[in-house]
Design a protein around this motif. Structure first.
Motif, PDB file in Angstrom:
ATOM      1  N   ALA A 347       0.827  -1.206   0.000  1.00 15.70           N
ATOM      2  CA  ALA A 347       0.000   0.000   0.000  1.00 15.70           C
ATOM      3  C   ALA A 347       0.859   1.253   0.000  1.00 15.70           C
ATOM      4  O   ALA A 347       0.578   2.217  -0.718  1.00 15.70           O
ATOM      5  N   LEU A 348       1.931   1.245   0.797  1.00 14.35           N
ATOM      6  CA  LEU A 348       2.823   2.401   0.823  1.00 14.35           C
ATOM      7  C   LEU A 348       3.619   2.502  -0.487  1.00 14.35           C
ATOM      8  O   LEU A 348       3.870   3.602  -0.980  1.00 14.35           O
ATOM      9  N   GLN A 349       3.985   1.364  -1.045  1.00 17.58           N
ATOM     10  CA  GLN A 349       4.642   1.361  -2.363  1.00 17.58           C
ATOM     11  C   GLN A 349       3.741   2.000  -3.405  1.00 17.58           C
ATOM     12  O   GLN A 349       4.199   2.798  -4.236  1.00 17.58           O
ATOM     13  N   ASP A 350       2.449   1.672  -3.361  1.00 14.36           N
ATOM     14  CA  ASP A 350       1.503   2.203  -4.342  1.00 14.36           C
ATOM     15  C   ASP A 350       1.352   3.714  -4.199  1.00 14.36           C
ATOM     16  O   ASP A 350       1.247   4.430  -5.202  1.00 14.36           O
ATOM     17  N   ILE A 351       1.329   4.208  -2.958  1.00 12.46           N
ATOM     18  CA  ILE A 351       1.236   5.652  -2.737  1.00 12.46           C
ATOM     19  C   ILE A 351       2.460   6.350  -3.318  1.00 12.46           C
ATOM     20  O   ILE A 351       2.345   7.382  -3.987  1.00 12.46           O
ATOM     21  N   ALA A 352       3.642   5.785  -3.076  1.00 11.40           N
ATOM     22  CA  ALA A 352       4.884   6.381  -3.584  1.00 11.40           C
ATOM     23  C   ALA A 352       4.903   6.390  -5.112  1.00 11.40           C
ATOM     24  O   ALA A 352       5.242   7.406  -5.733  1.00 11.40           O
ATOM     25  N   SER A 353       4.534   5.278  -5.720  1.00 12.44           N
ATOM     26  CA  SER A 353       4.542   5.181  -7.189  1.00 12.44           C
ATOM     27  C   SER A 353       3.520   6.133  -7.806  1.00 12.44           C
ATOM     28  O   SER A 353       3.800   6.812  -8.801  1.00 12.44           O
ATOM     29  N   PHE A 354       2.342   6.173  -7.221  1.00  7.34           N
ATOM     30  CA  PHE A 354       1.287   7.049  -7.713  1.00  7.34           C
ATOM     31  C   PHE A 354       1.720   8.515  -7.622  1.00  7.34           C
ATOM     32  O   PHE A 354       1.469   9.312  -8.528  1.00  7.34           O
ATOM     33  N   SER A 355       2.380   8.876  -6.514  1.00  3.37           N
ATOM     34  CA  SER A 355       2.823  10.256  -6.309  1.00  3.37           C
ATOM     35  C   SER A 355       3.828  10.681  -7.372  1.00  3.37           C
ATOM     36  O   SER A 355       3.759  11.800  -7.900  1.00  3.37           O
ATOM     37  N   VAL A 356       4.762   9.799  -7.678  1.00  2.57           N
ATOM     38  CA  VAL A 356       5.767  10.124  -8.700  1.00  2.57           C
ATOM     39  C   VAL A 356       5.097  10.335 -10.053  1.00  2.57           C
ATOM     40  O   VAL A 356       5.387  11.312 -10.769  1.00  2.57           O
ATOM     41  N   GLU A 357       4.173   9.451 -10.396  1.00  5.75           N
ATOM     42  CA  GLU A 357       3.548   9.508 -11.725  1.00  5.75           C
ATOM     43  C   GLU A 357       2.556  10.651 -11.854  1.00  5.75           C
ATOM     44  O   GLU A 357       2.575  11.399 -12.849  1.00  5.75           O
ATOM     45  N   LYS A 358       1.693  10.825 -10.864  1.00  7.75           N
ATOM     46  CA  LYS A 358       0.567  11.747 -10.997  1.00  7.75           C
ATOM     47  C   LYS A 358       0.775  13.113 -10.335  1.00  7.75           C
ATOM     48  O   LYS A 358       0.101  14.077 -10.708  1.00  7.75           O
ATOM     49  N   ILE A 359       1.676  13.182  -9.348  1.00  7.52           N
ATOM     50  CA  ILE A 359       1.834  14.431  -8.601  1.00  7.52           C
ATOM     51  C   ILE A 359       3.139  15.125  -8.968  1.00  7.52           C
ATOM     52  O   ILE A 359       3.147  16.243  -9.483  1.00  7.52           O
ATOM     53  N   TYR A 360       4.269  14.469  -8.717  1.00  9.52           N
ATOM     54  CA  TYR A 360       5.562  15.128  -8.890  1.00  9.52           C
ATOM     55  C   TYR A 360       5.899  15.406 -10.351  1.00  9.52           C
ATOM     56  O   TYR A 360       6.768  16.240 -10.635  1.00  9.52           O
ATOM     57  N   ASN A 361       5.218  14.730 -11.258  1.00  3.64           N
ATOM     58  CA  ASN A 361       5.418  15.008 -12.682  1.00  3.64           C
ATOM     59  C   ASN A 361       4.215  15.702 -13.309  1.00  3.64           C
ATOM     60  O   ASN A 361       4.091  15.760 -14.538  1.00  3.64           O
ATOM     61  N   HIS A 362       3.333  16.241 -12.468  1.00  2.00           N
ATOM     62  CA  HIS A 362       2.189  16.998 -12.984  1.00  2.00           C
ATOM     63  C   HIS A 362       2.677  18.292 -13.622  1.00  2.00           C
ATOM     64  O   HIS A 362       3.685  18.878 -13.197  1.00  2.00           O
ATOM     65  N   LYS A 363       1.952  18.749 -14.617  1.00  2.00           N
ATOM     66  CA  LYS A 363       2.367  19.930 -15.381  1.00  2.00           C
ATOM     67  C   LYS A 363       2.623  21.147 -14.480  1.00  2.00           C
ATOM     68  O   LYS A 363       3.616  21.860 -14.650  1.00  2.00           O
ATOM     69  N   ALA A 364       1.744  21.394 -13.504  1.00  2.00           N
ATOM     70  CA  ALA A 364       1.894  22.569 -12.635  1.00  2.00           C
ATOM     71  C   ALA A 364       3.176  22.490 -11.816  1.00  2.00           C
ATOM     72  O   ALA A 364       3.833  23.509 -11.570  1.00  2.00           O
ATOM     73  N   VAL A 365       3.533  21.290 -11.391  1.00  2.00           N
ATOM     74  CA  VAL A 365       4.758  21.100 -10.607  1.00  2.00           C
ATOM     75  C   VAL A 365       5.986  21.275 -11.489  1.00  2.00           C
ATOM     76  O   VAL A 365       6.949  21.954 -11.116  1.00  2.00           O
ATOM     77  N   VAL A 366       5.943  20.679 -12.670  1.00  2.00           N
ATOM     78  CA  VAL A 366       7.076  20.780 -13.583  1.00  2.00           C
ATOM     79  C   VAL A 366       7.282  22.226 -14.042  1.00  2.00           C
ATOM     80  O   VAL A 366       8.416  22.703 -14.177  1.00  2.00           O
ATOM     81  N   GLU A 367       6.196  22.955 -14.247  1.00  2.00           N
ATOM     82  CA  GLU A 367       6.301  24.360 -14.650  1.00  2.00           C
ATOM     83  C   GLU A 367       6.997  25.195 -13.582  1.00  2.00           C
ATOM     84  O   GLU A 367       7.877  26.008 -13.891  1.00  2.00           O
ATOM     85  N   ILE A 368       6.597  25.016 -12.326  1.00  2.00           N
ATOM     86  CA  ILE A 368       7.218  25.811 -11.261  1.00  2.00           C
ATOM     87  C   ILE A 368       8.669  25.406 -11.076  1.00  2.00           C
ATOM     88  O   ILE A 368       9.532  26.235 -10.757  1.00  2.00           O
ATOM     89  N   GLU A 369       8.996  24.137 -11.300  1.00  2.00           N
ATOM     90  CA  GLU A 369      10.384  23.699 -11.193  1.00  2.00           C
ATOM     91  C   GLU A 369      11.237  24.340 -12.285  1.00  2.00           C
ATOM     92  O   GLU A 369      12.357  24.788 -12.019  1.00  2.00           O
ATOM     93  N   ASN A 370      10.708  24.383 -13.496  1.00  2.00           N
ATOM     94  CA  ASN A 370      11.449  25.016 -14.591  1.00  2.00           C
ATOM     95  C   ASN A 370      11.618  26.513 -14.362  1.00  2.00           C
ATOM     96  O   ASN A 370      12.711  27.070 -14.535  1.00  2.00           O
ATOM     97  N   ALA A 371      10.537  27.165 -13.967  1.00  2.00           N
ATOM     98  CA  ALA A 371      10.601  28.608 -13.722  1.00  2.00           C
ATOM     99  C   ALA A 371      11.554  28.905 -12.573  1.00  2.00           C
ATOM    100  O   ALA A 371      12.386  29.822 -12.660  1.00  2.00           O
ATOM    101  N   GLY A 372      11.433  28.139 -11.501  1.00  2.00           N
ATOM    102  CA  GLY A 372      12.293  28.361 -10.344  1.00  2.00           C
ATOM    103  C   GLY A 372      13.760  28.146 -10.655  1.00  2.00           C
ATOM    104  O   GLY A 372      14.624  28.897 -10.185  1.00  2.00           O
ATOM    105  N   TYR A 373      14.034  27.125 -11.446  1.00  4.90           N
ATOM    106  CA  TYR A 373      15.418  26.862 -11.846  1.00  4.90           C
ATOM    107  C   TYR A 373      16.002  28.075 -12.565  1.00  4.90           C
ATOM    108  O   TYR A 373      17.105  28.527 -12.258  1.00  4.90           O
ATOM    109  N   ASN A 374      15.258  28.611 -13.509  1.00  5.53           N
ATOM    110  CA  ASN A 374      15.754  29.744 -14.288  1.00  5.53           C
ATOM    111  C   ASN A 374      15.920  30.998 -13.435  1.00  5.53           C
ATOM    112  O   ASN A 374      16.898  31.741 -13.590  1.00  5.53           O
ATOM    113  N   VAL A 375      14.978  31.247 -12.543  1.00  9.89           N
ATOM    114  CA  VAL A 375      15.063  32.418 -11.674  1.00  9.89           C
ATOM    115  C   VAL A 375      16.321  32.342 -10.807  1.00  9.89           C
ATOM    116  O   VAL A 375      17.111  33.293 -10.736  1.00  9.89           O
ATOM    117  N   MET A 376      16.523  31.215 -10.149  1.00 12.27           N
ATOM    118  CA  MET A 376      17.665  31.072  -9.233  1.00 12.27           C
ATOM    119  C   MET A 376      18.994  31.124  -9.989  1.00 12.27           C
ATOM    120  O   MET A 376      19.958  31.755  -9.544  1.00 12.27           O
TER     121      MET A 376
END
Length: 451
Positions: A347-376
């Motif tokens: 169950a914890l494995q599934d939460i971790a896998s789901f988070s990587v696929e659906k949350i940490y690689n979501h467009k809104a997250v990736v956009e802020i990561e790209n913008a933040g990288y460039n700003v810094m």
């Protein structure tokens, strides 16, 4: 490790003790709460861009919740040590474990992220890659160990610097926390050149060369086990495992709840993932189902399950810490507590896998990561070339650029390494909004006087 010698109320800066109703370890907690470094976490991204009308976690709220979980872990483990190692403990140690270990872990959890720059891990990546991408021009200015610090910039090492180093014109010892609290956040107690991604306590590094002497004092005061003196490598402090577990519990679960509130994750998916984990750790599944059925609001359903999941993970972490206590004292445990549990719980494995696929690689997250990288990256590129120029080569452009850096971050008489660290202090300490605003102004995107 001797249980009587792994904690101390000695502080950075040799701050004298005064009698008060609070213990030294309670004072640590209070000092962090009132520090500007902690306050700035309220506008630093945890995972999601801060959306305004919808509440999600920032670094400050995350740290407060980690601290709450950490206090629970520390209090229970303190009782465990007090009750099971009576013959090994002095009277002072018995009192510490029974009454103050929870305070130490809570304080350490509270400040575990103060070294992290704006925009989450992309801010860290931007700082490290700035030096990597400018290696030909910059590397000759530093020795091997200094360069390793810069090209591998690490928020954990920066936390020790933020909390313990003396800025220009300020008190010695920084926030002047106890060595016990500082040792508890040292997840990677080694120098940058000793990094080894295969070894848990060396996956990253724990202190910059500029703070090496301070860290060696902390290590001596808390009796860290030394593996090597050149380069310096230590085994983890036993308290680190509790701070790490509290952090892992919160981000694994709270990020999912935030994603649900933002509509990134459906109620059905979030509820099913949380329920499966609760089911794996409770004997009263029917009661949980009845409670869920009685709640009409989707957010409240997820909040209820989140609380049940966190409670289950706290209990499991406590159990695993006790089971592995001898290995932890010897410095020989080779996995984080939650990673060990993840290996045996689907169950914890599934939460971790789901988070990587659906949350940490979501467009809104990736956009802020790209913008933040460039700003810094661009902020560093604006200041570092200017701070490194000699008096003979400095231009009016450089002088004006450096006027934007507050005086406490300018080390005029320092080495090139110390001058660069000062710039990194300034940039890494910025909030998301401040960094973005300054970036827009120096790039000419926003022009005009603001007061």
């Amino acid at each position: 490790m001797n249980l009587n010698q792994i904690f101390t109320n000695q502080r950075t800066g040799n701050n004298p003790h005064t009698k008060a109703s609070r213990t030294d370890f309670q004072r640590d907690f209070d000092r962090i709460i009132f520090s500007s470094a902690f306050r700035r976490l309220q506008n630093k991204t945890q995972v999601f861009p801060l959306p305004g009308s919808v509440f999600v976690h920032n670094r400050l709220t995350h740290s407060l919740e980690v601290s709450s979980v950490g206090r629970s872990l520390g209090s229970v483990i303190g009782e465990f040590i007090h009750d099971n190692y009576q013959s090994d403990l002095t009277e002072d140690s018995k009192s510490f474990y029974l009454h103050n270990l929870g305070n130490v872990i809570a304080a350490a959890c509270l400040c575990h992220d103060v070294g992290n720059p704006a925009f989450g891990h992309s801010g860290e990546d931007a700082i490290a890659s700035y030096f990597d991408r400018n290696e030909n021009d910059l590397k000759p200015k530093f020795n091997e160990k200094e360069w390793a610090d810069l090209v591998n910039f690490e928020g954990n090492a920066n936390a020790i610097r933020v909390l313990a180093q003396q800025q220009q014109g300020k008190d010695a010892g920084g926030t002047q926390l106890t060595f016990a609290t500082l040792a508890s956040i040292a997840k990677y107690p080694c120098e940058a050149i000793a990094r080894d991604k295969k070894i848990i306590h060396r996956k990253k590094f724990g202190f910059f060369q500029n703070e090496k002497d301070i860290f060696l004092e902390i290590a001596k005061g808390t009796n860290l086990i030394s593996e090597s003196e050149e380069p310096h490598i230590f085994k983890r402090h036993p308290f680190v495992w509790l701070v790490e577990a509290a952090d892992d519990i919160c981000y694994n679960i709270i990020d999912m709840e935030d994603a649900h509130r933002l509509g990134i994750v459906s109620t059905a998916d979030c509820q099913n993932l949380f329920f499966e984990l609760v089911k794996s750790e409770t004997d009263d599944v029917d009661r949980v189902k009845r409670k869920l059925d009685s709640i009409g609001n989707d957010n409240e359903k997820i909040s209820y399950l989140r609380a049940k999941v966190i409670n289950a993970l706290i209990n499991k972490s406590i159990s695993m810490y006790k089971q592995n206590f001898d290995k932890i004292l010897e410095g020989n445990l080779d996995k984080a507590l939650l990673d060990m549990y993840k290996g045996e719980n689907k169950a914890l494995q599934d939460i971790a896998s789901f988070s990587v696929e659906k949350i940490y690689n979501h467009k809104a997250v990736v956009e802020i990561e790209n913008a933040g990288y460039n700003v810094m990256y661009e902020l560093l590129d604006h200041f570092i070339p200017s701070i490194l120029k000699s008096e003979e080569k400095i231009k009016s452009y450089d002088i004006k650029a450096l006027k934007l850096i507050p005086k406490q971050f300018i080390y005029e008489n320092g080495t090139d390494y110390q001058k660069v660290l000062g710039v990194i202090d300034f940039v890494s300490g910025m909030t998301d909004n401040y960094a973005t605003d300054l970036y827009r102004k120096i790039k000419g995107i926003d022009i005009g006087m603001t007061m």
